[in-house]
Scaffold this motif. Structure first.
Motif, PDB file in Angstrom:
ATOM      1  N   LYS A   2     -19.104  16.526 -35.180  1.00 40.29           N
ATOM      2  CA  LYS A   2     -19.883  15.791 -34.178  1.00 40.29           C
ATOM      3  C   LYS A   2     -21.085  15.157 -34.852  1.00 40.29           C
ATOM      4  CE  LYS A   2     -18.767  18.587 -30.148  1.00 40.29           C
ATOM      5  NZ  LYS A   2     -19.224  19.667 -29.293  1.00 40.29           N
ATOM      6  N   SER A   3     -21.806  15.975 -35.610  1.00 39.52           N
ATOM      7  CA  SER A   3     -22.977  15.468 -36.313  1.00 39.52           C
ATOM      8  C   SER A   3     -23.327  16.390 -37.468  1.00 39.52           C
ATOM      9  CB  SER A   3     -24.178  15.335 -35.365  1.00 39.52           C
ATOM     10  OG  SER A   3     -24.563  16.605 -34.882  1.00 39.52           O
ATOM     11  N   ILE A   4     -23.992  15.804 -38.460  1.00 36.19           N
ATOM     12  CA  ILE A   4     -24.466  16.537 -39.630  1.00 36.19           C
ATOM     13  C   ILE A   4     -25.897  16.087 -39.882  1.00 36.19           C
ATOM     14  CG2 ILE A   4     -24.161  16.946 -42.103  1.00 36.19           C
ATOM     15  CD1 ILE A   4     -21.152  16.464 -41.686  1.00 36.19           C
ATOM     16  N   GLY A   5     -26.789  17.045 -40.089  1.00 35.01           N
ATOM     17  CA  GLY A   5     -28.200  16.746 -40.278  1.00 35.01           C
ATOM     18  C   GLY A   5     -28.519  16.182 -41.647  1.00 35.01           C
ATOM     19  N   GLY A   7     -13.852  23.964 -35.674  1.00 36.37           N
ATOM     20  CA  GLY A   7     -14.032  24.266 -34.264  1.00 36.37           C
ATOM     21  C   GLY A   7     -15.369  23.862 -33.688  1.00 36.37           C
ATOM     22  N   ASP A   8     -15.546  24.176 -32.429  1.00 35.71           N
ATOM     23  CA  ASP A   8     -16.746  23.858 -31.665  1.00 35.71           C
ATOM     24  C   ASP A   8     -17.824  24.893 -31.975  1.00 35.71           C
ATOM     25  OD1 ASP A   8     -18.531  22.824 -29.858  1.00 35.71           O
ATOM     26  OD2 ASP A   8     -17.481  23.573 -28.075  1.00 35.71           O
ATOM     27  N   ILE A   9     -18.396  24.790 -33.176  1.00 32.00           N
ATOM     28  CA  ILE A   9     -19.391  25.758 -33.640  1.00 32.00           C
ATOM     29  C   ILE A   9     -20.642  25.018 -34.100  1.00 32.00           C
ATOM     30  CG2 ILE A   9     -17.657  27.473 -34.308  1.00 32.00           C
ATOM     31  CD1 ILE A   9     -18.074  26.609 -37.238  1.00 32.00           C
ATOM     32  N   THR A  10     -21.717  25.778 -34.258  1.00 35.63           N
ATOM     33  CA  THR A  10     -22.977  25.217 -34.728  1.00 35.63           C
ATOM     34  C   THR A  10     -23.404  25.931 -35.995  1.00 35.63           C
ATOM     35  OG1 THR A  10     -23.660  24.685 -32.469  1.00 35.63           O
ATOM     36  CG2 THR A  10     -25.395  24.802 -34.129  1.00 35.63           C
ATOM     37  N   ILE A  11     -23.696  25.146 -37.016  1.00 40.52           N
ATOM     38  CA  ILE A  11     -24.246  25.657 -38.271  1.00 40.52           C
ATOM     39  C   ILE A  11     -25.729  25.296 -38.243  1.00 40.52           C
ATOM     40  CG2 ILE A  11     -24.116  25.593 -40.785  1.00 40.52           C
ATOM     41  CD1 ILE A  11     -21.468  26.468 -39.409  1.00 40.52           C
ATOM     42  N   ILE A  28     -23.572  20.429 -37.474  1.00 38.18           N
ATOM     43  CA  ILE A  28     -24.174  21.011 -38.674  1.00 38.18           C
ATOM     44  C   ILE A  28     -25.621  20.546 -38.774  1.00 38.18           C
ATOM     45  CG2 ILE A  28     -24.038  21.094 -41.202  1.00 38.18           C
ATOM     46  CD1 ILE A  28     -20.976  20.722 -40.867  1.00 38.18           C
ATOM     47  N   GLY A  29     -26.533  21.487 -39.007  1.00 44.82           N
ATOM     48  CA  GLY A  29     -27.957  21.194 -39.032  1.00 44.82           C
ATOM     49  C   GLY A  29     -28.437  20.555 -40.322  1.00 44.82           C
ATOM     50  N   ASP A  30     -29.749  20.556 -40.500  1.00 42.70           N
ATOM     51  CA  ASP A  30     -30.402  19.968 -41.672  1.00 42.70           C
ATOM     52  C   ASP A  30     -30.358  20.913 -42.865  1.00 42.70           C
ATOM     53  OD1 ASP A  30     -31.142  17.821 -40.071  1.00 42.70           O
ATOM     54  OD2 ASP A  30     -33.152  18.607 -39.679  1.00 42.70           O
ATOM     55  N   ASN A  31     -30.355  20.324 -44.062  1.00 45.05           N
ATOM     56  CA  ASN A  31     -30.472  21.059 -45.326  1.00 45.05           C
ATOM     57  C   ASN A  31     -29.394  22.128 -45.489  1.00 45.05           C
ATOM     58  OD1 ASN A  31     -32.938  19.653 -46.103  1.00 45.05           O
ATOM     59  ND2 ASN A  31     -33.872  20.807 -44.440  1.00 45.05           N
TER      60      ASN A  31
END
Length: 197
Positions: free
Chosen positions: A116-119, A157-161, A143-146
């Motif tokens: 979806k998105s990558i920081g 999958g529908d997960i958050t890093i 996926i978050g920053d750094n």
């Protein structure tokens, strides 16, 4: 035409292309500028002290991995002159993936990125797979920053890093990862917290 004059002609042609691309795509684009800065910073290059146009030229000529990211950013992976800057790479980044500035890859071989998105300041190595679960594109990772990802990792999958995460080589990540974590294994587990003393 002698070999020397052929080399010189190719050199001049490359420089002309780089000048045009710098003016058209780099000069006023903070996302591409962030990619350039991050790539030079992580590699410890002395070029980081040079003007932006020289930084761009250096990376395009000496780092085909950066050149791949550049052509992806400008949506010109099939550009006619791309082959004089980029080795043949087996890498697919879905156009629907939103990636902030500072992306850097060491060897993008055998990589597929569908998120979806990558920081910002995302780093990855060869063999990375980021994708959906059950062929459902509504179930994609965020996926978050750094975030730094080692070789042959899988993120599905529908997960958050979270931000400031390191994912070890060969890891299979199928659950959320909190910020400031190092994860490894199959399935990936937290092996260290970066925010604890």
């Amino acid at each position: 035409m002698s070999l020397r004059s052929l080399f010189y002609t190719k050199y001049i042609f490359k420089r002309c292309l780089l000048y045009i691309w710098y003016k058209r795509y780099v000069k006023d684009n903070p996302v591409i500028q962030a990619d350039i800065h991050q790539c030079l910073k992580v590699r410890g290059s002395k070029q980081i002290k040079q003007p932006l146009n020289k930084q761009f030229n250096h990376l395009m000529i000496h780092y085909p991995d950066y050149a791949y990211v550049f052509f992806w950013r400008i949506n010109k992976l099939n550009m006619l002159w791309r082959s004089i800057f980029v080795d043949t790479r087996s890498c697919k980044i879905f156009r629907s993936t939103k990636i902030a500035g500072g992306m850097m890859c060491y060897h993008p071989f055998a990589t597929v990125i569908n998120a979806k998105s990558i920081g910002k300041n995302f780093q990855f190595r060869n063999g990375l797979t980021i994708g959906n679960k059950g062929n459902d594109n509504s179930k994609l990772p965020v996926i978050g920053d750094n975030v730094t990802v080692g070789a042959n990792a899988v993120i599905i999958g529908d997960i958050t890093i979270g931000n400031q995460v390191v994912i070890g080589a060969g890891s299979v990540v199928v659950k959320d990862v909190p910020p400031y974590s190092i994860v490894a294994g199959n399935p990936a587990k937290i092996i260290k917290r970066l925010d604890e003393n």
